[in-house]
Enzyme design. Sequence first.
Site, PDB file in Angstrom:
ATOM      1  CE  LYS A 278       9.825 -12.149  66.832  1.00 45.90           C
ATOM      2  NZ  LYS A 278       8.879 -13.122  67.369  1.00 45.90           N
ATOM      3  NE  ARG A 352      -1.496 -13.822  64.506  1.00 42.13           N
ATOM      4  CZ  ARG A 352      -1.539 -14.696  65.505  1.00 42.13           C
ATOM      5  NH1 ARG A 352      -2.637 -14.826  66.228  1.00 42.13           N
ATOM      6  NH2 ARG A 352      -0.489 -15.420  65.802  1.00 42.13           N
TER       7      ARG A 352
HETATM    8  N1  BES Z   1       7.618 -14.428  62.876  1.00 37.63           N
HETATM    9  C1  BES Z   1       7.105 -14.838  64.121  1.00 37.63           C
HETATM   10  C2  BES Z   1       6.943 -16.346  64.243  1.00 37.63           C
HETATM   11  C3  BES Z   1       8.197 -17.140  64.472  1.00 37.63           C
HETATM   12  C4  BES Z   1       8.815 -17.134  65.703  1.00 37.63           C
HETATM   13  C5  BES Z   1       8.699 -17.928  63.479  1.00 37.63           C
HETATM   14  C6  BES Z   1       9.943 -17.897  65.915  1.00 37.63           C
HETATM   15  C7  BES Z   1       9.810 -18.716  63.695  1.00 37.63           C
HETATM   16  C8  BES Z   1      10.444 -18.691  64.905  1.00 37.63           C
HETATM   17  C9  BES Z   1       5.724 -14.221  64.341  1.00 37.63           C
HETATM   18  O1  BES Z   1       5.550 -12.955  63.831  1.00 37.63           O
HETATM   19  C10 BES Z   1       5.527 -14.127  65.814  1.00 37.63           C
HETATM   20  O2  BES Z   1       6.225 -13.389  66.433  1.00 37.63           O
HETATM   21  N2  BES Z   1       4.572 -14.881  66.341  1.00 37.63           N
HETATM   22  C11 BES Z   1       4.305 -14.913  67.725  1.00 37.63           C
HETATM   23  C12 BES Z   1       2.822 -14.966  67.893  1.00 37.63           C
HETATM   24  C13 BES Z   1       2.375 -14.775  69.312  1.00 37.63           C
HETATM   25  C14 BES Z   1       2.653 -13.378  69.768  1.00 37.63           C
HETATM   26  C15 BES Z   1       0.911 -15.081  69.411  1.00 37.63           C
HETATM   27  C16 BES Z   1       4.980 -16.134  68.321  1.00 37.63           C
HETATM   28  O3  BES Z   1       4.986 -17.198  67.675  1.00 37.63           O
HETATM   29  O4  BES Z   1       5.551 -16.022  69.393  1.00 37.63           O
HETATM   30 MN    MN Z   2       6.172 -11.457  65.215  1.00 40.04          MN
END
Ligand code: BES
Ligand code: MN
Length: 497
Positions: A278, A352
């Site tokens: 991230k 997931r």
């Molecule tokens: N935990 C995150 C989702 C999230 C992101 C929750 C920001 C709250 C705020 C999850 O594991 C994630 O990183 N999801 C990705 C999925 C994508 C790679 C398809 C996302 O939402 O960017």
């Molecule tokens: Mn994630």
Amino acid sequence: MDYSIETAPLEELQCDCMIVGVYQDRQLSPSALALNNSSQGLINNILSRGDIGGKNGETVLINAVPHTQIERILLVGLGENTPLSGKNYKKALLAAINSLKKTQIKSVVCCLAECAVIDRDWQWKARHIIEVFNDVAYQFTHTKSDKDTEIKLEKIAIAAPENERALAHSGLLQGKAIAEGMTLTKHLGDLPGNLCTPAFLAEQALELGKQYDSLTVKILEESDMAALGMGALLSVSRGSRQPAKLITLDYQRGEKNAKPIVLIGKGLTFDAGGISLKTAAGMDEMKYDMCGGATVLGVLLAAAQMQLPLNIIGLIPSSENMPDGDANKPGDILTSMSGKTIEVLNTDAEGRLLLCDTLTYAERYNPEVVIDLATLTGACLVALGRVASGLLGNDDALCNDLSAAGETANDSLWRLPLWEEYQEQLKSNFADMANVGGKDAGTITAACFLARFAEKFRWAHLDIAGTAWRTGQTKGATGRPVPLLSQYLLDRAQQSD
Ligand code: BES
Ligand code: MN
Ligand code: ZN
């Protein structure tokens, strides 16, 4: 916090502050009228100055009440003098408790349960007062040297007439249980990732099991998960020094053969994204990626304390998602416990991967319904903001029950479609499915992925990415959706009566 229902006349009650309602156009609620009479018209005098007209959310604190034993009176605007909506009632309660910030008030008598709320009784109103007051009074001081909190409240008494005492008292007990559940959920959420690890979460669950006889807690270790073939779940923790845990909680107070309600909560104690790292901004907030798991613990605490006559299973897959020489790599192909293969196109879509193996594991409980809660997609924030949690599922009746519980609890959900057209986006050239579905409809494709592992039971998925915590100046866990799920369980318990 100390809670009670008081049926004595207001003038006889001892407290630091009486909280009474005022309707629009300076109309007094019955309690305000009573206090006005015993204080030689003080409240009317103050209203005539125009500092408070009675609009919903206005407050005035009267700091001295001559000719009486009363220390203080807090006037709270309620709006129009007609039954309030549940939302407006909450708004007034929030205004009331927020105005106690930075005061020395330790004990209150809240006279707001007398005001009429559409379709709600004294039980609901007493419960809601406790929930909302506790929510606002919560402050995370665990890792601060100065443990002083902005709100000093220690005692909440709810004024009620004798003929409503029983209902109000049962609402108070429910409110107390739900409030304690929320406090646990918020505390675990607010703890940083270096303290709240998968092992720590597991210990907290075991601790909860010790507190309640009705609750049996077992922890599956990585070796147990390997034996079960949980290749998707285990792939996430490979990149972390913290071993993954699968926390199982078994609450048995229903009929012996009644099928259980299974609650699954994502317990990612820190989500760095893995190799698909991230960006730096706001990454600290990924300590909240275990809020689904913390919610399961909070809800089970509330259920156990309310002694709900239900069978409930809580499952919390817990891990970190870190970049490391042994971490998942884009392109890797995993074999899940179900046997289905998954191509990891983005290691940041890890939630997931934890949930799919846990869903397969849930089959062995022969569930009545399965509900999973997860801070799953940033896309859910884009779609619904921080107001409603996302709801998707394969069963209309279950989704409707959950939506209704959300409205009752003032902890809303909004349903998104799970049409099979969206499944297309998960096609992989090399495996049974990809773990991401591209940039469109991210919340839906995440749920589509989960749906493939939830074909054997009635299932709903709550995406709580926007609702589990607040960002910015008031950054902190919200305890949502503990109220919604507690309400759902209360509704279920009533049905099984
Ligand atoms: N935990 C995150 C989702 C999230 C992101 C929750 C920001 C709250 C705020 C999850 O594991 C994630 O990183 N999801 C990705 C999925 C994508 C790679 C398809 C996302 O939402 O960017
Ligand atoms: Mn994630
Ligand atoms: Zn995550």
